[in-house]
Scaffold this active site. Structure first.
Site, PDB file in Angstrom:
ATOM      1  CB  ILE A  27      33.392  49.616  30.115  1.00 16.20           C
ATOM      2  CG1 ILE A  27      34.766  48.672  30.418  1.00 16.20           C
ATOM      3  CG2 ILE A  27      33.095  49.301  28.606  1.00 16.20           C
ATOM      4  CD1 ILE A  27      34.250  47.218  30.762  1.00 16.20           C
ATOM      5  CD  GLU A  28      29.995  52.624  32.685  1.00 20.38           C
ATOM      6  OE1 GLU A  28      30.936  51.950  32.414  1.00 20.38           O
ATOM      7  OE2 GLU A  28      29.646  52.549  33.827  1.00 20.38           O
ATOM      8  CG  ASP A  62      38.063  45.772  36.950  1.00 26.13           C
ATOM      9  OD1 ASP A  62      37.792  44.505  36.636  1.00 26.13           O
ATOM     10  OD2 ASP A  62      37.761  46.345  38.038  1.00 26.13           O
ATOM     11  N   GLY A 108      42.733  39.242  36.070  1.00 27.41           N
ATOM     12  CA  GLY A 108      43.521  38.680  34.845  1.00 27.41           C
ATOM     13  C   GLY A 108      42.999  37.364  34.578  1.00 27.41           C
ATOM     14  N   GLY A 109      41.917  36.810  35.099  1.00 27.78           N
ATOM     15  CA  GLY A 109      41.832  35.236  34.712  1.00 27.78           C
ATOM     16  C   GLY A 109      41.778  35.091  33.350  1.00 27.78           C
ATOM     17  CB  CYS A 116      27.761  37.384  37.308  1.00 30.06           C
ATOM     18  SG  CYS A 116      28.640  37.479  38.689  1.00 30.06           S
ATOM     19  CB  SER A 137      38.559  35.134  39.187  1.00 29.40           C
ATOM     20  OG  SER A 137      39.295  34.976  38.026  1.00 29.40           O
TER      21      SER A 137
HETATM   22  C1  LIG Z   1      32.978  39.170  37.345  1.00 26.62           C
HETATM   23  S1  LIG Z   1      34.336  40.283  37.453  1.00 26.62           S
HETATM   24  C2  LIG Z   1      35.573  39.741  36.313  1.00 26.62           C
HETATM   25  C3  LIG Z   1      36.598  38.999  36.688  1.00 26.62           C
HETATM   26  C4  LIG Z   1      37.810  38.836  35.993  1.00 26.62           C
HETATM   27  N1  LIG Z   1      37.529  38.028  34.657  1.00 26.62           N
HETATM   28  C5  LIG Z   1      38.809  38.030  36.849  1.00 26.62           C
HETATM   29  O1  LIG Z   1      39.260  37.155  36.149  1.00 26.62           O
HETATM   30  O2  LIG Z   1      39.120  38.457  37.816  1.00 26.62           O
HETATM   31  C6  LIG Z   1      33.701  41.681  36.937  1.00 26.62           C
HETATM   32  C7  LIG Z   1      34.699  42.975  37.089  1.00 26.62           C
HETATM   33  O3  LIG Z   1      33.975  43.985  36.360  1.00 26.62           O
HETATM   34  C8  LIG Z   1      34.502  45.412  37.099  1.00 26.62           C
HETATM   35  N2  LIG Z   1      33.688  46.229  36.504  1.00 26.62           N
HETATM   36  C9  LIG Z   1      32.253  46.525  36.862  1.00 26.62           C
HETATM   37  N3  LIG Z   1      31.532  47.344  36.213  1.00 26.62           N
HETATM   38  C10 LIG Z   1      32.656  48.008  35.649  1.00 26.62           C
HETATM   39  C11 LIG Z   1      32.622  49.139  34.549  1.00 26.62           C
HETATM   40  N4  LIG Z   1      31.344  49.853  34.498  1.00 26.62           N
HETATM   41  N5  LIG Z   1      33.617  49.562  34.009  1.00 26.62           N
HETATM   42  C12 LIG Z   1      34.886  48.763  34.271  1.00 26.62           C
HETATM   43  N6  LIG Z   1      34.931  47.654  35.179  1.00 26.62           N
HETATM   44  C13 LIG Z   1      33.748  47.296  35.720  1.00 26.62           C
HETATM   45  C14 LIG Z   1      34.454  44.888  38.291  1.00 26.62           C
HETATM   46  O4  LIG Z   1      35.301  45.858  39.009  1.00 26.62           O
HETATM   47  C15 LIG Z   1      35.007  43.363  38.504  1.00 26.62           C
HETATM   48  O5  LIG Z   1      36.405  43.345  38.680  1.00 26.62           O
END
Ligand SMILES: C[S@@+](CC[C@H](N)C(=O)[O-])C[C@H]1O[C@@H](n2cnc3c(N)ncnc32)[C@H](O)[C@@H]1O
EC number: 2.1.1.204
Length: 384
Positions: free
Chosen positions: A57-58, A34, A14-15, A79, A369
Protein backbone atom coordinates in the site's frame (compact mmCIF):
# COMPACT_ATOMS: atom_id res chain seq x y z
CA UNK A 1 -28.57 4.38 -6.26
CA UNK A 2 -25.44 4.62 -8.37
CA UNK A 3 -22.90 1.85 -7.85
CA UNK A 4 -20.38 2.71 -5.13
CA UNK A 5 -16.73 2.39 -6.14
CA UNK A 6 -14.95 0.39 -3.46
CA UNK A 7 -11.23 0.20 -2.66
CA UNK A 8 -10.39 -3.00 -0.74
CA UNK A 9 -7.09 -2.57 1.10
CA UNK A 10 -5.26 -5.53 2.71
CA UNK A 11 -7.66 -7.65 0.67
CA UNK A 12 -6.33 -11.12 1.68
CA UNK A 13 -8.74 -13.78 0.45
CA UNK A 14 -11.52 -11.23 -0.09
CA UNK A 15 -13.55 -11.40 3.12
CA UNK A 16 -14.54 -7.74 2.66
CA UNK A 17 -15.52 -8.37 -0.98
CA UNK A 18 -17.77 -11.29 0.01
CA UNK A 19 -19.29 -9.12 2.76
CA UNK A 20 -19.98 -6.37 0.24
CA UNK A 21 -21.78 -8.86 -2.01
CA UNK A 22 -23.71 -10.22 0.97
CA UNK A 23 -24.83 -6.69 1.95
CA UNK A 24 -26.54 -6.32 -1.47
CA UNK A 25 -25.40 -2.69 -1.65
CA UNK A 26 -24.95 -1.68 -5.32
CA UNK A 27 -21.18 -1.55 -5.49
CA UNK A 28 -18.09 -2.72 -7.37
CA UNK A 29 -14.57 -3.28 -6.08
CA UNK A 30 -12.46 -1.04 -8.32
CA UNK A 31 -9.20 -2.33 -6.83
CA UNK A 32 -7.99 -4.79 -4.21
CA UNK A 33 -4.47 -4.43 -2.78
CA UNK A 34 -2.37 -7.04 -0.97
CA UNK A 35 1.25 -8.23 -0.98
CA UNK A 36 0.68 -11.86 -0.02
CA UNK A 37 1.12 -14.20 -2.99
CA UNK A 38 -0.98 -17.06 -1.59
CA UNK A 39 -3.83 -14.79 -0.50
CA UNK A 40 -3.73 -13.06 -3.89
CA UNK A 41 -3.96 -16.36 -5.74
CA UNK A 42 -7.06 -17.27 -3.73
CA UNK A 43 -8.55 -13.80 -4.26
CA UNK A 44 -8.04 -14.02 -8.02
CA UNK A 45 -9.54 -17.51 -8.08
CA UNK A 46 -12.73 -16.19 -6.48
CA UNK A 47 -12.86 -12.75 -8.10
CA UNK A 48 -11.20 -13.16 -11.51
CA UNK A 49 -12.68 -9.90 -12.80
CA UNK A 50 -11.58 -7.63 -9.97
CA UNK A 51 -8.40 -5.59 -10.53
CA UNK A 52 -5.95 -6.95 -7.94
CA UNK A 53 -2.80 -4.95 -7.26
CA UNK A 54 -0.12 -7.27 -5.86
CA UNK A 55 1.90 -4.52 -4.18
CA UNK A 56 2.43 -2.76 -0.90
CA UNK A 57 0.00 0.00 0.00
CA UNK A 58 2.85 2.36 0.83
CA UNK A 59 4.14 1.67 -2.69
CA UNK A 60 1.10 3.47 -4.11
CA UNK A 61 1.36 7.19 -4.74
CA UNK A 62 -1.27 9.82 -3.97
CA UNK A 63 -1.85 9.98 -7.70
CA UNK A 64 -2.45 6.19 -7.85
CA UNK A 65 -5.11 6.56 -5.16
CA UNK A 66 -6.72 9.58 -6.86
CA UNK A 67 -6.95 7.73 -10.16
CA UNK A 68 -9.01 4.96 -8.55
CA UNK A 69 -11.73 7.53 -7.79
CA UNK A 70 -13.29 5.45 -5.00
CA UNK A 71 -16.24 6.20 -2.70
CA UNK A 72 -15.56 3.53 -0.07
CA UNK A 73 -12.50 2.09 1.70
CA UNK A 74 -12.85 -1.36 3.25
CA UNK A 75 -9.73 -2.43 5.14
CA UNK A 76 -8.36 -4.83 7.72
CA UNK A 77 -4.76 -3.79 8.45
CA UNK A 78 -2.32 -6.38 9.91
CA UNK A 79 -3.34 -7.09 13.48
CA UNK A 80 -0.09 -8.51 14.91
CA UNK A 81 1.08 -5.10 16.23
CA UNK A 82 -2.06 -4.92 18.39
CA UNK A 83 -2.80 -8.47 19.59
CA UNK A 84 -2.96 -8.78 23.34
CA UNK A 85 -0.73 -11.83 23.36
CA UNK A 86 1.81 -10.25 21.00
CA UNK A 87 4.50 -7.67 21.67
CA UNK A 88 2.08 -4.81 20.98
CA UNK A 89 4.59 -2.85 18.93
CA UNK A 90 1.71 -0.62 17.86
CA UNK A 91 2.88 2.34 15.72
CA UNK A 92 6.53 1.32 16.16
CA UNK A 93 5.94 -2.04 14.50
CA UNK A 94 6.97 -1.84 10.82
CA UNK A 95 3.70 -3.60 9.93
CA UNK A 96 1.79 -0.46 10.97
CA UNK A 97 3.68 1.73 8.48
CA UNK A 98 1.22 1.19 5.62
CA UNK A 99 -1.73 2.08 7.84
CA UNK A 100 -0.10 5.33 8.95
CA UNK A 101 0.58 6.03 5.28
CA UNK A 102 -3.15 5.66 4.51
CA UNK A 103 -3.94 8.13 7.31
CA UNK A 104 -1.45 10.53 5.77
CA UNK A 105 -2.94 10.14 2.28
CA UNK A 106 -6.60 10.43 3.29
CA UNK A 107 -6.87 14.21 3.87
CA UNK A 108 -4.88 14.89 0.69
CA UNK A 109 -7.16 12.96 -1.69
CA UNK A 110 -8.92 15.00 -4.38
CA UNK A 111 -12.15 13.29 -3.37
CA UNK A 112 -12.36 11.89 0.14
CA UNK A 113 -14.30 8.60 0.39
CA UNK A 114 -17.89 8.78 1.59
CA UNK A 115 -17.54 5.61 3.67
CA UNK A 116 -14.72 3.87 5.53
CA UNK A 117 -14.89 0.52 7.32
CA UNK A 118 -11.97 -0.84 9.33
CA UNK A 119 -11.63 -4.19 11.08
CA UNK A 120 -8.96 -5.17 13.60
CA UNK A 121 -8.35 -7.28 16.70
CA UNK A 122 -9.45 -6.54 20.22
CA UNK A 123 -6.54 -4.52 21.54
CA UNK A 124 -6.55 -2.05 18.65
CA UNK A 125 -8.95 0.20 20.59
CA UNK A 126 -6.24 1.08 23.12
CA UNK A 127 -3.46 1.63 20.55
CA UNK A 128 -1.79 4.81 19.34
CA UNK A 129 -2.68 3.71 15.79
CA UNK A 130 -6.35 3.91 16.76
CA UNK A 131 -5.80 7.37 18.25
CA UNK A 132 -4.13 8.49 15.02
CA UNK A 133 -7.09 7.13 13.03
CA UNK A 134 -9.61 8.97 15.22
CA UNK A 135 -7.64 12.21 14.95
CA UNK A 136 -7.52 11.97 11.14
CA UNK A 137 -11.26 11.25 10.94
CA UNK A 138 -12.05 14.15 13.28
CA UNK A 139 -9.81 16.50 11.30
CA UNK A 140 -11.65 15.45 8.13
CA UNK A 141 -15.03 15.91 9.92
CA UNK A 142 -16.17 12.32 9.47
CA UNK A 143 -19.03 10.87 11.52
CA UNK A 144 -17.83 7.60 12.95
CA UNK A 145 -18.73 4.82 15.34
CA UNK A 146 -16.50 2.22 16.99
CA UNK A 147 -17.88 -1.22 17.79
CA UNK A 148 -16.74 -4.49 19.31
CA UNK A 149 -18.58 -7.41 17.76
CA UNK A 150 -18.47 -11.18 17.78
CA UNK A 151 -20.41 -13.40 15.32
CA UNK A 152 -22.32 -14.86 18.29
CA UNK A 153 -24.33 -11.58 18.14
CA UNK A 154 -25.78 -12.89 14.86
CA UNK A 155 -26.56 -16.36 16.17
CA UNK A 156 -23.38 -17.89 14.71
CA UNK A 157 -21.75 -20.44 17.04
CA UNK A 158 -18.25 -18.99 16.77
CA UNK A 159 -16.43 -16.40 18.86
CA UNK A 160 -14.36 -13.91 16.96
CA UNK A 161 -14.47 -10.68 18.92
CA UNK A 162 -13.18 -7.89 16.73
CA UNK A 163 -12.86 -4.09 16.75
CA UNK A 164 -14.72 -2.28 13.96
CA UNK A 165 -14.96 1.32 12.94
CA UNK A 166 -17.45 2.65 10.43
CA UNK A 167 -17.17 6.23 9.17
CA UNK A 168 -19.34 8.44 7.02
CA UNK A 169 -18.28 11.71 5.41
CA UNK A 170 -20.40 14.83 6.06
CA UNK A 171 -23.16 15.78 5.44
CA UNK A 172 -24.26 12.10 5.74
CA UNK A 173 -25.04 10.78 9.20
CA UNK A 174 -25.88 7.36 10.59
CA UNK A 175 -29.40 5.96 10.84
CA UNK A 176 -28.70 5.13 14.50
CA UNK A 177 -27.72 7.29 17.47
CA UNK A 178 -23.93 7.38 17.44
CA UNK A 179 -21.94 7.50 20.65
CA UNK A 180 -18.34 8.17 21.64
CA UNK A 181 -18.36 4.88 23.56
CA UNK A 182 -17.27 1.70 21.81
CA UNK A 183 -20.54 -0.14 21.19
CA UNK A 184 -20.61 -3.77 22.30
CA UNK A 185 -22.63 -5.47 19.59
CA UNK A 186 -24.72 -3.81 16.88
CA UNK A 187 -26.68 -0.66 17.70
CA UNK A 188 -29.85 -1.68 19.57
CA UNK A 189 -32.46 -0.79 16.94
CA UNK A 190 -30.52 -2.66 14.30
CA UNK A 191 -30.35 -6.06 15.91
CA UNK A 192 -33.35 -7.98 17.15
CA UNK A 193 -30.91 -10.36 18.79
CA UNK A 194 -29.42 -7.65 20.93
CA UNK A 195 -32.76 -6.34 22.08
CA UNK A 196 -34.48 -9.66 22.65
CA UNK A 197 -31.76 -11.70 24.21
CA UNK A 198 -29.08 -11.29 26.82
CA UNK A 199 -25.59 -10.69 25.51
CA UNK A 200 -23.63 -13.90 25.25
CA UNK A 201 -20.29 -13.61 26.96
CA UNK A 202 -17.59 -14.07 24.37
CA UNK A 203 -14.50 -16.12 24.96
CA UNK A 204 -12.45 -13.24 23.52
CA UNK A 205 -10.46 -15.84 21.62
CA UNK A 206 -8.50 -16.54 24.76
CA UNK A 207 -6.31 -19.57 25.04
CA UNK A 208 -7.24 -22.30 27.45
CA UNK A 209 -5.33 -22.36 30.70
CA UNK A 210 -3.24 -25.42 31.19
CA UNK A 211 -0.51 -26.98 33.20
CA UNK A 212 2.06 -29.67 32.70
CA UNK A 213 2.85 -32.65 34.83
CA UNK A 214 6.31 -32.88 36.27
CA UNK A 215 7.22 -35.70 33.89
CA UNK A 216 6.05 -33.44 31.05
CA UNK A 217 3.79 -36.01 29.44
CA UNK A 218 0.29 -34.71 30.01
CA UNK A 219 -1.02 -31.22 30.15
CA UNK A 220 -4.09 -30.75 32.29
CA UNK A 221 -6.87 -28.42 31.56
CA UNK A 222 -7.51 -26.14 34.48
CA UNK A 223 -10.88 -24.89 33.54
CA UNK A 224 -12.31 -22.35 35.92
CA UNK A 225 -15.86 -22.64 37.21
CA UNK A 226 -16.69 -19.46 35.27
CA UNK A 227 -15.43 -20.95 32.03
CA UNK A 228 -17.56 -24.04 32.50
CA UNK A 229 -20.57 -21.88 33.33
CA UNK A 230 -19.97 -19.75 30.24
CA UNK A 231 -19.81 -22.80 28.00
CA UNK A 232 -22.99 -24.18 29.53
CA UNK A 233 -24.86 -20.92 29.07
CA UNK A 234 -23.64 -20.63 25.47
CA UNK A 235 -24.87 -24.13 24.69
CA UNK A 236 -28.27 -23.26 26.11
CA UNK A 237 -28.57 -20.08 24.05
CA UNK A 238 -31.40 -21.04 21.68
CA UNK A 239 -30.93 -17.98 19.42
CA UNK A 240 -27.52 -19.34 18.41
CA UNK A 241 -27.43 -22.11 15.82
CA UNK A 242 -25.92 -25.51 16.49
CA UNK A 243 -22.53 -26.36 14.99
CA UNK A 244 -24.10 -29.23 13.03
CA UNK A 245 -25.58 -26.65 10.61
CA UNK A 246 -22.04 -25.67 9.57
CA UNK A 247 -20.45 -29.10 9.21
CA UNK A 248 -19.59 -30.94 6.05
CA UNK A 249 -21.36 -34.20 5.52
CA UNK A 250 -19.14 -37.22 5.82
CA UNK A 251 -19.72 -37.78 2.14
CA UNK A 252 -17.61 -39.74 -0.27
CA UNK A 253 -14.73 -37.70 -1.49
CA UNK A 254 -14.18 -35.82 1.79
CA UNK A 255 -11.58 -37.80 3.62
CA UNK A 256 -12.66 -36.90 7.15
CA UNK A 257 -10.23 -39.43 8.64
CA UNK A 258 -7.36 -37.21 7.56
CA UNK A 259 -8.72 -34.55 9.97
CA UNK A 260 -8.63 -36.89 13.00
CA UNK A 261 -6.17 -35.79 15.68
CA UNK A 262 -3.01 -37.93 15.48
CA UNK A 263 -2.25 -40.16 18.52
CA UNK A 264 0.71 -38.02 19.65
CA UNK A 265 -1.42 -34.89 19.75
CA UNK A 266 -4.29 -36.73 21.44
CA UNK A 267 -2.08 -38.02 24.23
CA UNK A 268 -0.30 -34.79 24.85
CA UNK A 269 -2.96 -32.17 24.32
CA UNK A 270 -6.44 -33.71 24.50
CA UNK A 271 -7.00 -32.23 27.93
CA UNK A 272 -6.01 -28.79 26.81
CA UNK A 273 -8.23 -28.45 23.80
CA UNK A 274 -11.54 -26.77 23.48
CA UNK A 275 -13.70 -29.76 22.56
CA UNK A 276 -17.13 -29.21 21.06
CA UNK A 277 -19.68 -31.54 19.49
CA UNK A 278 -22.21 -30.99 16.67
CA UNK A 279 -24.94 -30.13 19.18
CA UNK A 280 -22.93 -27.31 20.74
CA UNK A 281 -23.78 -23.69 20.05
CA UNK A 282 -20.25 -22.39 20.44
CA UNK A 283 -16.68 -22.69 19.20
CA UNK A 284 -13.62 -20.57 19.90
CA UNK A 285 -11.92 -18.28 17.43
CA UNK A 286 -10.05 -20.12 14.65
CA UNK A 287 -6.63 -18.53 14.23
CA UNK A 288 -4.00 -18.88 11.53
CA UNK A 289 -2.13 -21.59 13.45
CA UNK A 290 -5.13 -23.97 13.49
CA UNK A 291 -4.29 -27.57 12.64
CA UNK A 292 -0.61 -26.79 13.24
CA UNK A 293 -0.32 -25.42 16.76
CA UNK A 294 -2.71 -27.00 19.21
CA UNK A 295 -3.22 -24.58 22.03
CA UNK A 296 -5.73 -21.79 21.71
CA UNK A 297 -5.97 -21.87 17.93
CA UNK A 298 -9.57 -23.08 17.64
CA UNK A 299 -11.99 -25.76 18.81
CA UNK A 300 -11.80 -29.44 17.86
CA UNK A 301 -14.86 -31.55 17.10
CA UNK A 302 -15.98 -34.68 18.92
CA UNK A 303 -17.42 -36.46 15.91
CA UNK A 304 -18.62 -39.56 17.75
CA UNK A 305 -21.42 -38.25 19.94
CA UNK A 306 -22.50 -41.65 21.27
CA UNK A 307 -19.67 -41.51 23.78
CA UNK A 308 -19.92 -39.28 26.86
CA UNK A 309 -16.87 -37.03 26.95
CA UNK A 310 -16.90 -36.85 30.76
CA UNK A 311 -16.79 -40.64 31.09
CA UNK A 312 -13.63 -40.75 29.00
CA UNK A 313 -11.83 -37.95 30.77
CA UNK A 314 -12.79 -38.98 34.30
CA UNK A 315 -10.57 -42.03 34.57
CA UNK A 316 -7.87 -41.07 32.09
CA UNK A 317 -5.34 -40.23 34.75
CA UNK A 318 -4.86 -43.78 36.00
CA UNK A 319 -4.55 -45.45 32.60
CA UNK A 320 -1.50 -46.58 30.66
CA UNK A 321 -0.59 -44.65 27.50
CA UNK A 322 -2.06 -47.38 25.36
CA UNK A 323 -5.34 -47.47 27.27
CA UNK A 324 -5.54 -43.70 27.31
CA UNK A 325 -5.20 -43.59 23.57
CA UNK A 326 -7.84 -46.25 23.17
CA UNK A 327 -10.27 -44.30 25.33
CA UNK A 328 -9.57 -40.94 23.68
CA UNK A 329 -9.90 -42.44 20.20
CA UNK A 330 -13.48 -43.39 20.98
CA UNK A 331 -14.40 -39.71 20.84
CA UNK A 332 -13.16 -39.44 17.26
CA UNK A 333 -11.76 -35.98 17.85
CA UNK A 334 -11.05 -34.17 14.62
CA UNK A 335 -10.13 -30.73 13.34
CA UNK A 336 -12.80 -28.65 11.65
CA UNK A 337 -12.16 -28.68 7.90
CA UNK A 338 -11.27 -25.39 6.16
CA UNK A 339 -14.71 -25.48 4.49
CA UNK A 340 -16.41 -25.78 7.89
CA UNK A 341 -14.40 -22.85 9.25
CA UNK A 342 -15.30 -20.87 6.12
CA UNK A 343 -18.98 -21.74 6.78
CA UNK A 344 -18.71 -20.47 10.36
CA UNK A 345 -17.03 -17.32 9.05
CA UNK A 346 -19.95 -16.69 6.70
CA UNK A 347 -18.16 -17.40 3.41
CA UNK A 348 -20.74 -18.34 0.76
CA UNK A 349 -20.85 -21.83 -0.82
CA UNK A 350 -19.28 -20.53 -4.04
CA UNK A 351 -16.09 -19.53 -2.17
CA UNK A 352 -13.33 -22.00 -2.96
CA UNK A 353 -9.57 -22.53 -2.86
CA UNK A 354 -7.43 -23.25 -5.92
CA UNK A 355 -6.45 -26.93 -5.87
CA UNK A 356 -2.75 -26.25 -5.21
CA UNK A 357 -3.36 -24.44 -1.89
CA UNK A 358 -2.46 -26.78 0.99
CA UNK A 359 -4.74 -27.37 3.97
CA UNK A 360 -2.22 -25.59 6.20
CA UNK A 361 -2.29 -22.55 3.91
CA UNK A 362 -6.09 -22.65 3.89
CA UNK A 363 -6.22 -22.57 7.71
CA UNK A 364 -3.68 -19.76 7.71
CA UNK A 365 -5.51 -17.41 5.36
CA UNK A 366 -8.90 -18.15 6.95
CA UNK A 367 -7.43 -17.34 10.37
CA UNK A 368 -6.31 -13.98 8.99
CA UNK A 369 -9.70 -13.22 7.50
CA UNK A 370 -12.97 -12.00 8.99
CA UNK A 371 -16.58 -12.92 9.60
CA UNK A 372 -18.41 -12.08 6.40
CA UNK A 373 -21.88 -11.87 8.00
CA UNK A 374 -20.74 -9.40 10.66
CA UNK A 375 -19.04 -7.16 8.08
CA UNK A 376 -22.01 -7.40 5.68
CA UNK A 377 -24.30 -6.12 8.41
CA UNK A 378 -21.88 -3.32 9.24
CA UNK A 379 -21.65 -2.27 5.57
CA UNK A 380 -25.47 -2.07 5.39
CA UNK A 381 -25.52 -0.10 8.62
CA UNK A 382 -22.86 2.30 7.36
CA UNK A 383 -24.36 2.94 3.94
CA UNK A 384 -28.07 3.08 4.91
C1 LIG B 1 -5.64 -9.21 8.55
S1 LIG B 1 -5.19 -9.68 6.93
C2 LIG B 1 -6.57 -9.14 6.00
C3 LIG B 1 -7.41 -10.26 5.54
C4 LIG B 1 -8.53 -9.95 4.60
N1 LIG B 1 -9.48 -9.00 5.08
C5 LIG B 1 -9.21 -11.26 4.26
O1 LIG B 1 -10.43 -11.33 4.26
O2 LIG B 1 -8.50 -12.23 4.01
C6 LIG B 1 -3.98 -8.49 6.48
C7 LIG B 1 -3.52 -8.58 5.05
O3 LIG B 1 -2.72 -7.44 4.78
C8 LIG B 1 -1.69 -7.78 3.89
N2 LIG B 1 -0.64 -6.75 4.06
C9 LIG B 1 0.12 -6.55 5.15
N3 LIG B 1 0.92 -5.45 4.97
C10 LIG B 1 0.63 -4.98 3.74
C11 LIG B 1 1.12 -3.87 2.99
N4 LIG B 1 2.04 -3.07 3.50
N5 LIG B 1 0.60 -3.65 1.76
C12 LIG B 1 -0.34 -4.48 1.24
N6 LIG B 1 -0.84 -5.54 1.93
C13 LIG B 1 -0.36 -5.79 3.15
C14 LIG B 1 -1.29 -9.19 4.31
O4 LIG B 1 -0.69 -9.87 3.24
C15 LIG B 1 -2.66 -9.78 4.72
O5 LIG B 1 -3.23 -10.49 3.65
Amino acid sequence: MEKLRVLELYSGIGGMHFALQESSIPAEVVAAVDVNTTANEIYKHNFPNTPLLPKTIEGMTLNDFNKLDFDVILMSPPCQPFTRIGLQGDVNDPRTKSFLYILDILPRLIKMPRFILLENVKGFETSSARNALIKTLQDCQYNFQELMISPTCLGIPNSRLRYFLIAKAPPDSFSFQKTTEILEGFPKSESSYDTDSPTIPDSHCSTVNGGMREDGTIIYKMETVQELERKKSQDNEKTVKRLQDFLEEDKQGTDMDSYLLPPKILLRYALLMDIVNPNCRRSVCFTKGYGHYVEGTGSVLQSCTDVEMESIFKSLDVLSEEEKLKQLSRLKLRYFTPREIANLMGFPPQFSFPSNISIKQQYRVLGNSLNVCVVAKLISLMVS
